[in-house]
Scaffold this motif. Structure first.
Motif, short mmCIF file in Angstrom:
data_model
loop_
_atom_site.label_atom_id
_atom_site.label_comp_id
_atom_site.label_asym_id
_atom_site.label_seq_id
_atom_site.Cartn_x
_atom_site.Cartn_y
_atom_site.Cartn_z
N UNK A 1 -62.07 -50.67 -5.32
CA UNK A 1 -60.61 -51.36 -5.80
C UNK A 1 -59.43 -50.10 -5.31
N UNK A 2 -59.79 -49.21 -6.69
CA UNK A 2 -59.20 -47.94 -6.74
C UNK A 2 -59.94 -46.76 -5.87
N UNK A 3 -60.42 -47.05 -4.50
CA UNK A 3 -60.18 -45.81 -3.22
C UNK A 3 -59.23 -46.92 -2.57
N UNK A 4 -59.69 -48.18 -2.19
CA UNK A 4 -58.11 -48.86 -1.53
C UNK A 4 -57.08 -48.69 -1.95
N UNK A 5 -56.70 -48.73 -3.60
CA UNK A 5 -55.05 -48.08 -4.06
C UNK A 5 -54.78 -47.08 -3.68
N UNK A 6 -56.48 -45.81 -3.22
CA UNK A 6 -55.48 -44.40 -3.21
C UNK A 6 -55.70 -44.41 -1.42
N UNK A 7 -56.21 -45.49 -0.93
CA UNK A 7 -55.82 -45.27 0.26
C UNK A 7 -54.44 -45.19 0.97
N UNK A 8 -53.72 -46.31 0.43
CA UNK A 8 -52.11 -46.66 0.74
C UNK A 8 -51.36 -45.30 -0.24
N UNK A 9 -52.18 -44.99 -1.34
CA UNK A 9 -51.13 -43.67 -1.16
C UNK A 9 -50.98 -42.89 -0.76
N UNK A 10 -51.91 -43.00 -0.03
CA UNK A 10 -51.80 -41.66 1.04
C UNK A 10 -51.08 -41.59 2.17
N UNK A 11 -51.35 -43.00 2.32
CA UNK A 11 -50.68 -43.32 3.77
C UNK A 11 -48.98 -43.67 3.02
N UNK A 12 -48.35 -43.47 1.91
CA UNK A 12 -47.07 -43.95 1.84
C UNK A 12 -46.81 -42.43 2.30
N UNK A 13 -47.80 -41.30 1.80
CA UNK A 13 -47.36 -40.13 1.84
C UNK A 13 -48.03 -39.21 2.91
N UNK A 14 -47.74 -40.11 3.79
CA UNK A 14 -48.11 -39.38 5.70
C UNK A 14 -49.04 -39.31 5.74
N UNK A 15 -50.41 -39.37 4.70
CA UNK A 15 -51.54 -38.57 4.60
C UNK A 15 -52.18 -39.29 5.22
N UNK A 16 -53.02 -39.65 6.48
CA UNK A 16 -53.31 -40.61 8.18
C UNK A 16 -55.14 -39.92 7.49
N UNK A 17 -55.58 -38.44 7.66
CA UNK A 17 -56.97 -38.53 7.62
C UNK A 17 -57.01 -38.51 6.19
N UNK A 18 -56.45 -38.13 4.62
CA UNK A 18 -56.62 -39.10 3.41
C UNK A 18 -57.05 -40.80 3.13
N UNK A 19 -55.96 -40.86 4.23
CA UNK A 19 -55.92 -42.80 3.73
C UNK A 19 -56.92 -43.24 4.55
N UNK A 20 -57.39 -42.82 5.44
CA UNK A 20 -58.71 -43.26 5.97
C UNK A 20 -60.36 -43.28 5.71
N UNK A 21 -60.29 -42.07 5.15
CA UNK A 21 -61.77 -41.94 4.06
C UNK A 21 -61.45 -42.08 2.89
N UNK A 22 -60.46 -42.22 2.94
CA UNK A 22 -60.21 -43.49 0.85
C UNK A 22 -60.79 -44.92 1.26
N UNK A 23 -60.10 -45.38 2.87
CA UNK A 23 -60.29 -46.25 3.30
C UNK A 23 -62.15 -46.76 3.16
N UNK A 24 -62.64 -45.53 4.27
CA UNK A 24 -64.82 -45.94 4.37
C UNK A 24 -65.36 -45.69 3.28
#
Length: 420
Positions: free
Chosen positions: A257-280
């Motif tokens: 669940x923390x990784x899910x929220x991290x992915x949303x944080x990276x997406x909010x910052x516009x960082x596609x690569x980091x967001x997708x890695x956090x979702x994986x």
């Protein structure tokens, strides 16, 4: 502010030229008019975050444009909790809230054991309380948060009282369960638009869990706080909070669940690569989380595939609405018709994704379908996306479908709608 607008406009023009796009071609990709983009490029018009995200994705700018959007200074004002909501003062609770609180008290009193209750009776009490929590979770899907909060607060109090009259094993179980009631009450407070009550109730949940010997909930509380920061639009704080929930000693579900929220944080910052890695990482962790039917599920329980749905959410924040729409179209078919809060939340984002992708007819049809659920659940967090949807559709004032749905959206966002 004007200096920031000119800086953004200059960088947008540079990135557009580097990508070999004319103003007309970029306008077609992001579904803004050529005239609007021209005003943004020349610094005559302030760019929105929405436009910056779309242009970042269209030009491969990796969040560079988003970081240049001039920030409007808006003073933070605390919302006064409504009567019957967490933190509310004085007054009489709404009729539904009063009935719900009364039901919780009656159920708790009926289940109160005597001082000489047997272990079997204690065990039955714990089972009844767990089943009741599941019913509250279901109620939270189909009722306004203000109607659910009083009952959750009362049941938390009742469980603590019952714990003092129970045997040692049942006592810890009841205290642990009361922490889950408090945690869920915190989410309902956030849904009601009361951030401060949400954070107070989350802290109470951590204290109760610690009293029952569960220190892991403190880590999950940071995930909940990160979600509050996300809805505030604070990507840096969202990521800072999730970064503290990385210990391999924590349960896989909390880490997931923390990784899910991290992915949303990276997406909010516009960082596609980091967001997708956090979702994986989230998918791998949640797949390892053991299911215990005797215990309440931590986090969302009405989304068949949370990571898939959040992937759509992140793609939308990353300015990739067409990809997001494909995900939402697939995943929304799997959400139960009775899960109204879930349908309101993701259905609004589904409509928004289609609107941003330029499919206005589909967006308006989805908006018609989802607004009844939006009215029913009365969510402050969903309302943020309804406003975003309304602004997006307003860019197409001559479109027939927009003219038809515009009054419905206006009413959904009006104070009168919140009183129903």
């Amino acid at each position: 502010m004007l200096e920031g607008q000119h800086a953004f406009g200059s960088e947008l023009r540079r990135a557009r030229h580097a990508a070999g796009l004319t103003l007309s071609r970029l306008a077609a990709r992001v579904h803004y008019s050529k005239a609007q983009l021209s005003k943004v490029e020349t610094g005559q018009k302030r760019p929105s975050e929405e436009l910056a995200r779309l242009c970042d994705a269209a030009l491969g700018a990796e969040g560079a444009l988003l970081r240049l959007v001039p920030v409007l200074s808006v003073p933070h004002t605390e919302r006064e909790p409504a009567a019957g909501e967490a933190g509310g003062s004085g007054g009489t609770p709404a009729r539904r809230g009063l009935l719900a609180a009364g039901a919780a008290a009656v159920l708790g009193t009926a289940a109160t054991p005597s001082a000489t209750a047997s272990p079997a009776a204690d065990g039955a009490l714990l089972d009844i309380s767990r089943n009741l929590f599941a019913e509250f979770r279901r109620l939270g899907q189909s009722a306004p948060p203000g109607a659910v909060l009083p009952a959750l607060a009362e049941q938390t109090r009742v469980l603590r009282l019952l714990a003092r009259r129970s045997g040692a094993r049942t006592r810890d179980g009841l205290i642990a369960l009361s922490s889950r009631y408090a945690e869920f009450a915190g989410w309902m407070a956030q849904e009601a638009g009361d951030e401060q009550a949400a954070l107070r109730l989350t802290d109470q949940a951590v204290e109760l869990a610690a009293a029952a010997g569960d220190s892991d909930l403190a880590s999950y509380a940071r995930v909940r706080r990160a979600l509050v920061s996300y809805y505030r639009g604070d990507a840096a704080e969202t990521l800072a909070l999730t970064a503290t929930v990385r210990s391999p000693a924590l349960p896989p579900r909390i880490l997931g669940l923390a990784a899910v929220q991290e992915a949303e944080g990276h997406a909010l910052a516009g960082d596609h690569g980091s967001s997708m890695r956090a979702l994986d990482r989230a998918r791998a962790l949640l797949a390892r989380a053991p299911a215990d039917p005797a215990q309440p599920v931590l986090g969302a329980s009405h989304v068949p595939d949370q990571v898939a749905m959040i992937t759509g959410w992140c793609l939308l924040d990353l300015g990739r609405p067409r990809e997001a729409a494909e995900v939402f179209d697939r995943e929304m078919c799997r959400v139960a018709p009775t899960a109204l809060r879930t349908r309101a939340r993701y259905g609004t984002r589904q409509a928004l994704a289609h609107a941003l992708a330029g499919d206005i007819d589909r967006a308006c049809a989805l908006t018609h379908d989802v607004l009844s659920a939006v009215h029913t659940v009365g969510s402050a967090t969903v309302a943020l996306d309804v406003r975003r949807l309304s602004r997006t559709l307003a860019r197409h004032p001559r479109h027939r479908a927009v003219k038809e749905v515009e009054p419905l959206l206006a009413f959904a966002l009006s104070p009168a709608a919140r009183l129903l």
